[in-house]
Design an enzyme around this catalytic site. Structure first.
Site, PDB file in Angstrom:
ATOM      1  N   ARG A 245       0.846  -1.186   0.000  1.00  0.00           N
ATOM      2  CA  ARG A 245       0.000   0.000   0.000  1.00  0.00           C
ATOM      3  C   ARG A 245       0.882   1.236   0.000  1.00  0.00           C
ATOM      4  O   ARG A 245       1.984   1.216   0.564  1.00  0.00           O
ATOM      5  CB  ARG A 245      -0.906   0.037   1.246  1.00  0.00           C
ATOM      6  CG  ARG A 245      -2.071  -0.946   1.226  1.00  0.00           C
ATOM      7  CD  ARG A 245      -3.125  -0.534   0.216  1.00  0.00           C
ATOM      8  NE  ARG A 245      -4.304  -1.389   0.254  1.00  0.00           N
ATOM      9  CZ  ARG A 245      -4.451  -2.503  -0.444  1.00  0.00           C
ATOM     10  NH1 ARG A 245      -3.462  -2.916  -1.223  1.00  0.00           N
ATOM     11  NH2 ARG A 245      -5.565  -3.211  -0.380  1.00  0.00           N
ATOM     12  N   GLU A 274      -1.807   8.446  -4.906  1.00  0.00           N
ATOM     13  CA  GLU A 274      -2.418   7.872  -6.109  1.00  0.00           C
ATOM     14  C   GLU A 274      -3.718   8.617  -6.402  1.00  0.00           C
ATOM     15  O   GLU A 274      -4.439   8.978  -5.471  1.00  0.00           O
ATOM     16  CB  GLU A 274      -2.723   6.385  -5.886  1.00  0.00           C
ATOM     17  CG  GLU A 274      -1.490   5.510  -5.825  1.00  0.00           C
ATOM     18  CD  GLU A 274      -1.836   4.017  -5.816  1.00  0.00           C
ATOM     19  OE1 GLU A 274      -2.947   3.664  -6.287  1.00  0.00           O
ATOM     20  OE2 GLU A 274      -1.024   3.227  -5.345  1.00  0.00           O
ATOM     21  N   HIS A 292       0.111   0.463  -9.923  1.00  0.00           N
ATOM     22  CA  HIS A 292      -0.770  -0.329  -9.047  1.00  0.00           C
ATOM     23  C   HIS A 292      -1.434  -1.461  -9.835  1.00  0.00           C
ATOM     24  O   HIS A 292      -2.661  -1.569  -9.903  1.00  0.00           O
ATOM     25  CB  HIS A 292      -1.828   0.565  -8.397  1.00  0.00           C
ATOM     26  CG  HIS A 292      -2.391  -0.020  -7.131  1.00  0.00           C
ATOM     27  ND1 HIS A 292      -2.950   0.743  -6.140  1.00  0.00           N
ATOM     28  CD2 HIS A 292      -2.486  -1.301  -6.692  1.00  0.00           C
ATOM     29  CE1 HIS A 292      -3.350  -0.023  -5.148  1.00  0.00           C
ATOM     30  NE2 HIS A 292      -3.082  -1.283  -5.458  1.00  0.00           N
TER      31      HIS A 292
END
Length: 320
Positions: A245, A274, A292
């Site tokens: 993460r 993000e 991602h």
């Protein structure tokens, strides 16, 4: 029963649902229109991935919802405890994408150790004019075999990373908050299996001192797992990959320790900001980057869709 797969679902998963007589609404509804869409179309099952957020306001405003499903392992975009308190079923697919994420970890490790991330950028620009110079500059590469793989996290993804490291002949170190032991089994094409008993440790200093390659495979945290004090204790020339993460590693400190050559190279598939990563990260030649995509393979998405569909069918049988 109506299912809204707001962030998509594989064709295989959709087919399993249709075969069970469950209606699919494979729409992409904007977050600010989601509540009205769910209520207007009598949606009973909401399936999401990482894009759609399922917070208390949506749960309260959509009394017809019975099931909330997350395609993947992380549940930080869903108010899980609140939903359970309200009597909703919460489902996810914690192991379906583990192999895909683990393979990306090693794709980045190989890329970093052999300078592929940089040579792929430079060859189209300078391959014709600076071939010999690049060949020399990329010659100080490393094999992964025989090196120490440090894995932070011992869940399904961490275990797949460990198994791949073992298959490459790497030494294994695992860091967890509390030591625990797992038996990991490697399966081969001819039916043979080999099992390894792996015990994790909670000594961060010893872990950082020994690891040549570090993979971060943890859930979302409230603070940095890797920050300046941890970087300082790492081996010189360490390689780091974060597919967990954004926010588990201090990205500003990472750049500093890359520039000091403490960190030989790092890879990020997830970012603190993000979907707009910081420009210094995007421009740093020592970083191997991906947007991602850890679990974004055809294989993983097919498994996720089928697992979600099977769980929905099982729950449907219990609530009817």
């Amino acid at each position: 029963m109506k299912v809204l797969a707001n962030d998509g679902i594989s064709a295989a998963g959709e087919q399993v649902l249709k075969n069970a007589g469950i209606e699919m609404l494979n729409h992409r509804v904007a977050q600010n229109q989601l509540i009205s869409f769910i209520n207007e179309h009598n949606v009973t099952v909401l399936l999401v991935r990482s894009a759609t957020k399922v917070r208390q306001d949506l749960i309260d405003a959509c009394p017809g919802l019975k099931i909330i499903g997350r395609g993947g392992i992380g549940m930080d975009n869903i108010d899980v405890e609140y939903a359970i308190e309200k009597g909703l079923y919460i489902i996810n697919t914690p192991t379906a994408s583990s192999k895909s994420v683990a393979e990306l970890v090693f794709a980045h490790f190989f890329s970093l150790a052999r300078f592929l991330h940089e040579s792929n950028r430079l060859m189209p620009l300078e391959g014709e004019t600076h071939f010999d110079a690049m060949k020399k500059s990329f010659s100080k590469a490393y094999e992964l075999s025989g090196k120490t793989l440090g894995v932070i996290g011992f869940g399904s993804i961490g275990q797949e990373v460990i198994k791949m490291g073992i298959s490459l002949g790497m030494k294994i170190k695992v860091l967890t908050r509390k030591p625990k032991t797992e038996v990991l089994t490697l399966k081969f094409f001819d039916g043979q299996t080999v099992s390894f008993e792996i015990t994790s440790d909670n000594d961060m200093d010893a872990f950082l001192k020994e690891a040549d390659f570090i993979s971060i495979n943890t859930p979302k945290t409230t603070g940095y797992i890797i920050d300046t004090p941890q970087f300082e204790k790492m081996k010189d020339g360490v390689y780091i990959v974060n597919t967990a993460r954004g926010g588990v590693i201090n990205e500003v400190a990472l750049i500093d320790f890359i520039e000091s050559e403490k960190v030989a190279g790092a890879a990020l598939d997830v970012f603190e900001n993000e979907p707009r990563p910081e420009l210094p990260l995007l421009m740093n030649p020592a970083l191997s980057l991906s947007p991602h995509i850890g679990g974004n393979t055809v294989d993983a998405q097919e498994k996720i869709g089928i697992e979600l569909a099977e769980q929905i069918i099982k729950i449907k049988e219990t609530i009817q």
